[in-house]
Design an enzyme around this catalytic site. Sequence first.
Site, PDB file in Angstrom:
ATOM      1  CD  GLU A 174      -9.391  -3.124   3.426  1.00  0.00           C
ATOM      2  OE1 GLU A 174      -9.991  -2.254   3.795  1.00  0.00           O
ATOM      3  OE2 GLU A 174     -10.243  -4.251   2.846  1.00  0.00           O
ATOM      4  CG  HIS A 250      -6.900  -0.146   7.205  1.00  0.00           C
ATOM      5  ND1 HIS A 250      -7.595   0.679   6.936  1.00  0.00           N
ATOM      6  CD2 HIS A 250      -7.218  -1.251   6.432  1.00  0.00           C
ATOM      7  CE1 HIS A 250      -8.673   0.106   5.912  1.00  0.00           C
ATOM      8  NE2 HIS A 250      -8.565  -1.083   5.923  1.00  0.00           N
ATOM      9  CB  CYS A 371      -8.512   7.521   6.958  1.00  0.00           C
ATOM     10  SG  CYS A 371      -8.498   6.057   8.212  1.00  0.00           S
TER      11      CYS A 371
END
Length: 448
Positions: A174, A250, A371
């Site tokens: 990721e 995450h 993000c």
Amino acid sequence: MKSFEVNFDGLVGPTHNYGGLSFGNVASQSNSQQASNPREAALQGLEKMKALMDMGFVQGVLAPQERPDVAALRSLGFAGTDAQVIERAAKEAMPLLVASCSASSMWVANAATVSPSADTADGRVHFTAANLNCKYHRSIEHPTTSRVLGAMFADQQHFAHHAALPAVAQFGDEGAANHTRFCREYGEAGVEFFVFGRSAFDSRYPAPQKYPARQTLEASQAVARLHGLSEAGVVFAQQNPAVIDQGVFHNDVIAVGNGELLFHHQDAFLNTEQMLAELHGKLAARGGNFQSISVPRDQVAVEDAVRSYLFNSQLLSRADGSMLLIVPEECRANPRVWQYLQGLLAAGGPIREVKVFDLKQSMQNGGGPACLRLRVALNETELAAVNPGVIMTPSLYDTLTAWVNKHYRDALRESDLADPQLLLECRTALDELTQILKLGAVYPFQIN
């Protein structure tokens, strides 16, 4: 030689919508099917980029992807012209059309993992595009991501690019959302911190029970090998499975690091004390003084951290050595989180200021300030080798603002995704964008 941490923020794409595609992301699922505002989302992101530029930080921009992804739909059996492919998908498999329209590439913390030249064996900055194979709508991003990064960081003397890892569950990757780098100075050798949710091959590591662990230990280890990192400069740590099951999909939802500081929730990791000791020892061996701020669960519960995105913040080093924390408006709206932050500032630690940004359009889809940015540490020579078209300036900000206002819709609902005109609008906008950012041909419709 002077070095910088450059934040390359993702430019929100024209098809920004609330498809609710990300299982395990509480905000994404809870706001599913609401009407979105792509124009407002892109302008909110640009305002954050400009604000950081105005504060003296080097700021860049990373282009969005072509959506809907007609080629991906064709690979799933939808045939005909572009318009017919979209029409058939809308009629026969609307969830696939929604996935093919996702603007999730805006969250460029997932675009790639980046290792600075000070850490790598060959002295180049290394990029590995993330395969994002846990979610279909994100797994289709990495080919274009690689082309865009290659156009931004093209000089092979300074930059090395690696293809995404094999797109299988054992190597779920990721990107930088599960990667942090600690160092005394950005241009000095540091310690790269890889956080994983599970191991694909070693059953000794516990796994979450409700939501998927998207990053594997094996993927993190592979990226470290590809980048030529030494054992002395790497720490691997496991995320707490219990917090993954509470919506921490995450690591950057529960921890953020920069320089010599790790800001994290008390429950973020397994074997926390052992991990902190390893980070301290390895950074000390490289001349650094590792510090950590652990936020107690009795002051900020994991649920509050997820709802406010306290840790999905940007932790930035200022010229005077202090740190600035960039948080979303949701932190101020949460009384417990805001009270904690006021106490943190009053304590006089390394974090000296908190700035709040309105990123509601992104937040409602499950992505905060952290993000939206990919961090790349560069020395002066490397920064000079970056494509200058992607470095934010007052002129570029004005140009991109005008570009968004010209091309973006101010409302988008799921039913609008079936409109073939949306594809034409997106392609027209992106064709113009590649000229603005001097990227060349990076999108499939420009290449094929």
